[in-house]
Design a protein around this motif. Sequence first.
Motif, PDB file in Angstrom:
ATOM      1  N   ALA A 200       0.842  -1.209   0.000  1.00  0.00           N
ATOM      2  CA  ALA A 200       0.000   0.000   0.000  1.00  0.00           C
ATOM      3  C   ALA A 200       0.872   1.252   0.000  1.00  0.00           C
ATOM      4  N   ALA A 201       1.972   1.206  -0.741  1.00  0.00           N
ATOM      5  CA  ALA A 201       2.948   2.294  -0.670  1.00  0.00           C
ATOM      6  C   ALA A 201       2.562   3.504  -1.510  1.00  0.00           C
ATOM      7  N   PHE A 202       1.703   3.334  -2.538  1.00  0.00           N
ATOM      8  CA  PHE A 202       1.454   4.419  -3.486  1.00  0.00           C
ATOM      9  C   PHE A 202      -0.027   4.772  -3.594  1.00  0.00           C
ATOM     10  N   THR A 203      -0.285   6.022  -3.892  1.00  0.00           N
ATOM     11  CA  THR A 203      -1.629   6.489  -4.231  1.00  0.00           C
ATOM     12  C   THR A 203      -1.532   7.350  -5.489  1.00  0.00           C
ATOM     13  N   THR A 204      -2.654   7.514  -6.180  1.00  0.00           N
ATOM     14  CA  THR A 204      -2.679   8.342  -7.382  1.00  0.00           C
ATOM     15  C   THR A 204      -3.529   9.580  -7.145  1.00  0.00           C
ATOM     16  N   ARG A 205      -3.272  10.616  -7.963  1.00  0.00           N
ATOM     17  CA  ARG A 205      -3.975  11.884  -7.821  1.00  0.00           C
ATOM     18  C   ARG A 205      -5.109  12.047  -8.821  1.00  0.00           C
ATOM     19  N   ALA A 206      -5.167  11.207  -9.857  1.00  0.00           N
ATOM     20  CA  ALA A 206      -6.168  11.411 -10.903  1.00  0.00           C
ATOM     21  C   ALA A 206      -6.439  10.110 -11.636  1.00  0.00           C
ATOM     22  N   ARG A 207      -7.584  10.064 -12.320  1.00  0.00           N
ATOM     23  CA  ARG A 207      -7.894   8.955 -13.209  1.00  0.00           C
ATOM     24  C   ARG A 207      -7.042   9.070 -14.469  1.00  0.00           C
ATOM     25  N   ILE A 208      -6.691   7.921 -15.050  1.00  0.00           N
ATOM     26  CA  ILE A 208      -5.893   7.902 -16.277  1.00  0.00           C
ATOM     27  C   ILE A 208      -6.510   6.897 -17.248  1.00  0.00           C
ATOM     28  N   ASP A 209      -7.802   7.015 -17.444  1.00  0.00           N
ATOM     29  CA  ASP A 209      -8.537   6.049 -18.258  1.00  0.00           C
ATOM     30  C   ASP A 209      -7.956   5.930 -19.658  1.00  0.00           C
ATOM     31  N   GLY A 210      -7.653   4.690 -20.050  1.00  0.00           N
ATOM     32  CA  GLY A 210      -7.200   4.388 -21.395  1.00  0.00           C
ATOM     33  C   GLY A 210      -5.780   4.806 -21.708  1.00  0.00           C
ATOM     34  N   GLU A 211      -5.002   5.212 -20.713  1.00  0.00           N
ATOM     35  CA  GLU A 211      -3.656   5.714 -20.985  1.00  0.00           C
ATOM     36  C   GLU A 211      -2.598   4.612 -20.883  1.00  0.00           C
ATOM     37  N   TYR A 212      -1.528   4.839 -21.612  1.00  0.00           N
ATOM     38  CA  TYR A 212      -0.343   3.977 -21.583  1.00  0.00           C
ATOM     39  C   TYR A 212       0.708   4.692 -20.747  1.00  0.00           C
ATOM     40  N   VAL A 213       1.084   4.095 -19.620  1.00  0.00           N
ATOM     41  CA  VAL A 213       2.005   4.715 -18.669  1.00  0.00           C
ATOM     42  C   VAL A 213       3.259   3.856 -18.554  1.00  0.00           C
ATOM     43  N   VAL A 214       4.408   4.511 -18.543  1.00  0.00           N
ATOM     44  CA  VAL A 214       5.682   3.811 -18.341  1.00  0.00           C
ATOM     45  C   VAL A 214       6.297   4.267 -17.035  1.00  0.00           C
ATOM     46  N   ILE A 215       6.586   3.321 -16.152  1.00  0.00           N
ATOM     47  CA  ILE A 215       7.273   3.582 -14.895  1.00  0.00           C
ATOM     48  C   ILE A 215       8.774   3.617 -15.169  1.00  0.00           C
ATOM     49  N   VAL A 216       9.454   4.641 -14.665  1.00  0.00           N
ATOM     50  CA  VAL A 216      10.898   4.780 -14.864  1.00  0.00           C
ATOM     51  C   VAL A 216      11.602   4.638 -13.521  1.00  0.00           C
ATOM     52  N   LEU A 229       3.111  -0.256  -7.844  1.00  0.00           N
ATOM     53  CA  LEU A 229       2.776   0.966  -8.572  1.00  0.00           C
ATOM     54  C   LEU A 229       1.900   0.646  -9.784  1.00  0.00           C
ATOM     55  N   SER A 230       2.169  -0.449 -10.464  1.00  0.00           N
ATOM     56  CA  SER A 230       1.359  -0.835 -11.624  1.00  0.00           C
ATOM     57  C   SER A 230      -0.081  -1.119 -11.221  1.00  0.00           C
ATOM     58  N   ARG A 231      -0.279  -1.772 -10.099  1.00  0.00           N
ATOM     59  CA  ARG A 231      -1.638  -2.086  -9.654  1.00  0.00           C
ATOM     60  C   ARG A 231      -2.432  -0.812  -9.384  1.00  0.00           C
ATOM     61  N   VAL A 232      -1.786   0.169  -8.798  1.00  0.00           N
ATOM     62  CA  VAL A 232      -2.458   1.442  -8.536  1.00  0.00           C
ATOM     63  C   VAL A 232      -2.834   2.120  -9.851  1.00  0.00           C
ATOM     64  N   LEU A 233      -1.933   2.108 -10.820  1.00  0.00           N
ATOM     65  CA  LEU A 233      -2.201   2.748 -12.110  1.00  0.00           C
ATOM     66  C   LEU A 233      -3.328   2.045 -12.859  1.00  0.00           C
ATOM     67  N   LEU A 234      -3.320   0.720 -12.856  1.00  0.00           N
ATOM     68  CA  LEU A 234      -4.377  -0.026 -13.541  1.00  0.00           C
ATOM     69  C   LEU A 234      -5.724   0.182 -12.863  1.00  0.00           C
ATOM     70  N   ALA A 235      -5.717   0.296 -11.535  1.00  0.00           N
ATOM     71  CA  ALA A 235      -6.964   0.548 -10.814  1.00  0.00           C
ATOM     72  C   ALA A 235      -7.553   1.909 -11.159  1.00  0.00           C
ATOM     73  N   GLN A 236      -6.699   2.830 -11.606  1.00  0.00           N
ATOM     74  CA  GLN A 236      -7.159   4.164 -11.993  1.00  0.00           C
ATOM     75  C   GLN A 236      -7.433   4.269 -13.493  1.00  0.00           C
ATOM     76  N   GLY A 237      -7.421   3.137 -14.197  1.00  0.00           N
ATOM     77  CA  GLY A 237      -7.883   3.130 -15.570  1.00  0.00           C
ATOM     78  C   GLY A 237      -6.827   2.989 -16.641  1.00  0.00           C
ATOM     79  N   ALA A 238      -5.555   2.869 -16.278  1.00  0.00           N
ATOM     80  CA  ALA A 238      -4.512   2.718 -17.301  1.00  0.00           C
ATOM     81  C   ALA A 238      -4.784   1.467 -18.138  1.00  0.00           C
ATOM     82  N   ARG A 239      -4.581   1.566 -19.442  1.00  0.00           N
ATOM     83  CA  ARG A 239      -4.803   0.403 -20.306  1.00  0.00           C
ATOM     84  C   ARG A 239      -3.561  -0.461 -20.405  1.00  0.00           C
ATOM     85  N   ARG A 240      -2.379   0.152 -20.197  1.00  0.00           N
ATOM     86  CA  ARG A 240      -1.129  -0.593 -20.277  1.00  0.00           C
ATOM     87  C   ARG A 240      -0.099   0.099 -19.398  1.00  0.00           C
TER      88      ARG A 240
END
Length: 252
Positions: A200-216, A229-240
């Motif tokens: 439970a280390a990360f939280t997000t500030r906004a929805r990112i529906d349908g977006e492709y996000v790369v963690i660096v 971090l990927s689970r948090v992003l996917l829960a907020q709508g990231a497609r990949r």
Amino acid sequence: MVNKLWRACLRHIAPCECQFCGQPSQRDVALCSNCQSDLPANRGGCPICAEPLALSAHNPHPQSSLQAQPCGRCQQSTPPYQQALAPWLYRYPVDDLIKQLKYQRRLDHLPTLAALLQKDITASLEQHGRPDRLLPVPLHWRRLWRRGFNQAELLALQLTKDPELRPWQLRIDAQLCRRPQPTPALEGLDRAERARCMRAAFTTRARIDGEYVVIVDDVMTSGATATALSRVLLAQGARRVDVWCCARTAVQ
């Protein structure tokens, strides 16, 4: 074309020396092609998590990561991210470059580390397209205050400046996620302990529906940070979600 000619003139007027052999690198970074070819490449890593696959007496020369089968862990439980890109092993001298950046403020290593990623990132961009956001792994504010910088964010910024990657117009969003609670140092912990610490280390500030996000990030060990971090992003709508990092190390 003008930029390439200008860089060629600069290399002729003030050649950059390779930090390993001391000879002119013939490039814009302090690393010549010969020394780069001697670095510990992560050939044959898992095509999903990039973990180095064990060599056997029957297979001393592993396949490329594009041809390799997923590792046993990824076959049993597929990570939430689609693919981790980690072209180098976390061994000497790559590990020294990363440690000196983080703990000795050797910010001059950033162009070299970006150059080590450039070829593989270009291949990924050509295959998957430009991501909507680059997300540097966030640090808790206390660790950021002690260190003075987030090495993942500086690396992402350097990637956007790389001459070969600049045409892709990569965009960083360092504010998308935050690390509200401090987590213990993961060094010395096994895979299960790392996963528990990062759950439970990360939280997000906004929805990112349908977006492709790369963690660096700079280095990937067990994959616990990238997974959380990927689970948090996917829960907020990231497609990949993909991961780009310089080096990969194996954890039993």
